[in-house]
Motif scaffolding. Structure first.
Motif, PDB file in Angstrom:
ATOM      1  N   ILE A 141      32.648  47.111  36.608  1.00  0.00           N
ATOM      2  CA  ILE A 141      32.842  46.477  35.291  1.00  0.00           C
ATOM      3  C   ILE A 141      32.911  44.963  35.444  1.00  0.00           C
ATOM      4  N   CYS A 142      33.575  44.490  36.491  1.00  0.00           N
ATOM      5  CA  CYS A 142      33.624  43.046  36.762  1.00  0.00           C
ATOM      6  C   CYS A 142      32.234  42.489  37.016  1.00  0.00           C
ATOM      7  N   TRP A 143      31.435  43.222  37.765  1.00  0.00           N
ATOM      8  CA  TRP A 143      30.073  42.756  38.054  1.00  0.00           C
ATOM      9  C   TRP A 143      29.232  42.671  36.789  1.00  0.00           C
ATOM     10  N   ILE A 162      39.594  40.970  32.923  1.00  0.00           N
ATOM     11  CA  ILE A 162      40.202  40.349  31.738  1.00  0.00           C
ATOM     12  C   ILE A 162      39.864  38.860  31.684  1.00  0.00           C
ATOM     13  N   LEU A 163      39.953  38.173  32.817  1.00  0.00           N
ATOM     14  CA  LEU A 163      39.622  36.747  32.847  1.00  0.00           C
ATOM     15  C   LEU A 163      38.154  36.508  32.503  1.00  0.00           C
ATOM     16  N   LEU A 164      37.265  37.354  33.010  1.00  0.00           N
ATOM     17  CA  LEU A 164      35.844  37.214  32.693  1.00  0.00           C
ATOM     18  C   LEU A 164      35.592  37.475  31.212  1.00  0.00           C
ATOM     19  N   LEU A 185      31.119  33.540  41.953  1.00  0.00           N
ATOM     20  CA  LEU A 185      32.511  33.501  42.400  1.00  0.00           C
ATOM     21  C   LEU A 185      33.279  34.735  41.897  1.00  0.00           C
ATOM     22  N   SER A 186      33.001  35.150  40.679  1.00  0.00           N
ATOM     23  CA  SER A 186      33.673  36.321  40.113  1.00  0.00           C
ATOM     24  C   SER A 186      33.318  37.602  40.856  1.00  0.00           C
ATOM     25  N   ALA A 218      34.352  35.481  25.840  1.00  0.00           N
ATOM     26  CA  ALA A 218      34.654  35.485  24.413  1.00  0.00           C
ATOM     27  C   ALA A 218      34.979  34.103  23.859  1.00  0.00           C
ATOM     28  N   PHE A 219      35.643  33.251  24.643  1.00  0.00           N
ATOM     29  CA  PHE A 219      36.159  32.005  24.083  1.00  0.00           C
ATOM     30  C   PHE A 219      35.537  30.721  24.642  1.00  0.00           C
ATOM     31  N   ALA A 220      34.727  30.784  25.651  1.00  0.00           N
ATOM     32  CA  ALA A 220      34.163  29.551  26.209  1.00  0.00           C
ATOM     33  C   ALA A 220      32.884  29.160  25.511  1.00  0.00           C
TER      34      ALA A 220
END
Length: 97
Positions: A40-42, A88-90, A60-61, A95-97
């Motif tokens: 999911i992170c990928w 969550i950070l990704l 980096l993620s 969503a907000f950047a």
């Protein structure tokens, strides 16, 4: 006929070691949970790279999520929560950047 052992509602033949079987099953489920979190992170990292064009952050993620998955695999108390923090950070960045 061989005598069967019942553990936790499951019947095991004498040839099967019930505790080893249960331990292997729990390990497999834990591996699937952590692996799913890392994947999911990928996917989120690819979305960050593709939508926000932040490919360095995406790379980096992927590295950080792999490390979080490894830490989760080695520390049962952390487990799937390590990749969850990265996801969550990704998502928040997406969503907000």
């Amino acid at each position: 006929m061989a005598e069967s052992e019942t553990v936790g509602g499951h019947t095991y033949s004498p040839a099967m070691d019930a505790s080893t079987h249960e331990q292997t099953y729990r390990g497999f489920v834990r591996f699937v949970e952590i692996g799913t979190g890392v994947v999911i992170c990928w996917v989120l990292a690819l979305a960050v790279g593709g939508i926000r064009e932040a490919w360095l952050l995406a790379i980096l993620s992927v590295i950080v999520s792999g490390a979080a998955g490894a830490v989760g695999a080695l520390a049962p108390a952390i487990g799937w929560r390590g990749p969850l923090v990265v996801a969550i950070l990704l998502f928040l960045y997406l969503a907000f950047a």
